[in-house]
Design an enzyme around this catalytic site. Structure first.
Site: not given
Length: 344
Positions: A45, A127, A145, A193, A200, A203, A209
């Site tokens: 991370e 985060y 994020d 995305c 798309c 997705c 959306c």
DNA sequence: GAGCCGTGGCT
DNA sequence: TAGCCAAGGCT
């Protein structure tokens, strides 16, 4: 207004199902997904902050080989940790990681499980604490994020403030598999995305959306790039080169080892003269040039080389190419060194 | 809160 | 080719 972000239970759970379903089918095999060791997840991370997965991978493997556990980081010197980080950028991350490891070791050596305690570690913000807590310990904390913010913005067709994004993320959080869900949301953001030309059709959320690929004004952040000149002086003595430790008053690359360097919005000639004056040199040979960007500044860098006898003024060391890895340095130094070594 | 900190793959 | 921009945190 608050009610605008309280979702009907059925649409929240549908959202979660789609996200988790996609993840199950598409998740990448990544070394920090091998197990739930909080140490390994923590390192990943920190490395992934503002850095892409592809870039992180080799550094992550190298780092874990050198520092396989918390104790190995805590017992190392800061320089060793930062050296292992050389090339990755944002070097403060490495220093804070080292500080955090020592902090944990003085508190028993066990990686903290509580969100609030994880948040106390240097270099860990909301985060990162949420990511570690949810991924390593399955604690119910959201993450926001850049990926999540972009995905939410497009999905709801509106640019949300930071605060609202966190509320949104919290209200959409599933009861179980929080770590998977958080990673899934980010991975969909990164791979589907994505900032430009979102995919798309691939997705899992396209059905509900609000934008479906339609551009959302204001999503891109404004940038004002600026060009500057840089000259690096490679003082040469017996196969070695002079590196200086940049002090903490420097704006960029502080506390890193670098060739004597000048930069600014002036010509190469002026910068070179400054360097030569500093070391009492009459001339230096042009070794080559390269481009390097730091933040929003594009540096057109050239390297000049001169042989030097005696001891140069200021604090520094003579370093041979093969020992460079013992000195924390920017990739600028790597690029310059490459120009000094005859290619074969 | 805004400015600042690195780097290089990708388009 | 060259600009874009990333799994943020700190001051």
């Amino acid at each position: 207004m608050k009610d605008a972000f309280a979702f009907p239970m059925h649409s929240a759970s549908r959202f979660q199902r789609r996200v988790l379903g996609w993840y199950q089918r598409n998740k990448r095999e990544l070394p920090w997904r091998d197990n739930r060791d909080p140490y390994r997840i923590w390192i990943s991370e920190i490395m992934l902050q503002q850095t892409r997965v592809k870039i992180v991978l080799p550094y992550y493997r190298k780092f874990l080989t050198r520092f396989p556990d918390l104790r190995s980081v805590a017992s190392a010197e800061e320089n060793e940790v930062v050296s292992c980080w050389s090339g990755l950028g944002y070097y403060r991350r490495a220093r804070e990681l080292h500080r955090a490891a020592r902090q944990i070791s003085t508190q028993g050596g066990e990686f903290p499980r509580e969100f609030s305690r994880i948040l106390e570690l240097p270099g860990v913000g909301r985060y990162t604490a949420g990511a570690i807590a949810s991924i390593a310990f399955d604690a119910r904390h959201p993450v926001v994020d850049g990926n999540v913010r972009r995905l939410f913005s497009r999905y709801f067709g509106k640019l949300f403030s930071e605060t609202v994004c966190w509320q949104l993320a919290d209200s959409l959080l599933p009861k179980r598999q929080v770590g998977d869900y958080n990673q899934a949301l980010m991975e969909i953001g990164a791979r589907i995305c994505r900032p430009k030309k979102p995919l798309c059709p691939a997705c899992p959320l396209v059905q509900d959306c609000q934008t479906r690929g339609r551009p959302l004004p204001g999503l891109q952040r404004p940038v004002t790039p600026q060009a500057q000149t840089m000259v690096l002086l490679a003082l040469n003595r017996e196969e070695k080169f002079w590196l200086e430790l940049r002090d903490s008053s420097q704006r960029i690359l502080k506390n890193l080892w670098c060739f004597p360097m000048e930069y600014g919005q002036v010509g190469t000639g002026e910068l070179r003269r400054r360097l030569l004056r500093r070391f009492g040199l009459r001339s230096a040979a042009q070794a080559g040039s390269f481009k390097h960007s730091i933040m929003q500044t594009r540096f057109h860098s050239s390297v000049v080389v001169a042989s030097f006898r005696g001891k140069p003024p200021g604090k520094g060391v003579w370093v041979a190419m093969e020992n460079l890895n013992q000195f924390p340095h920017s990739s600028i130094v790597e690029k310059a060194f490459a120009l000094l070594t005859p290619c074969e």
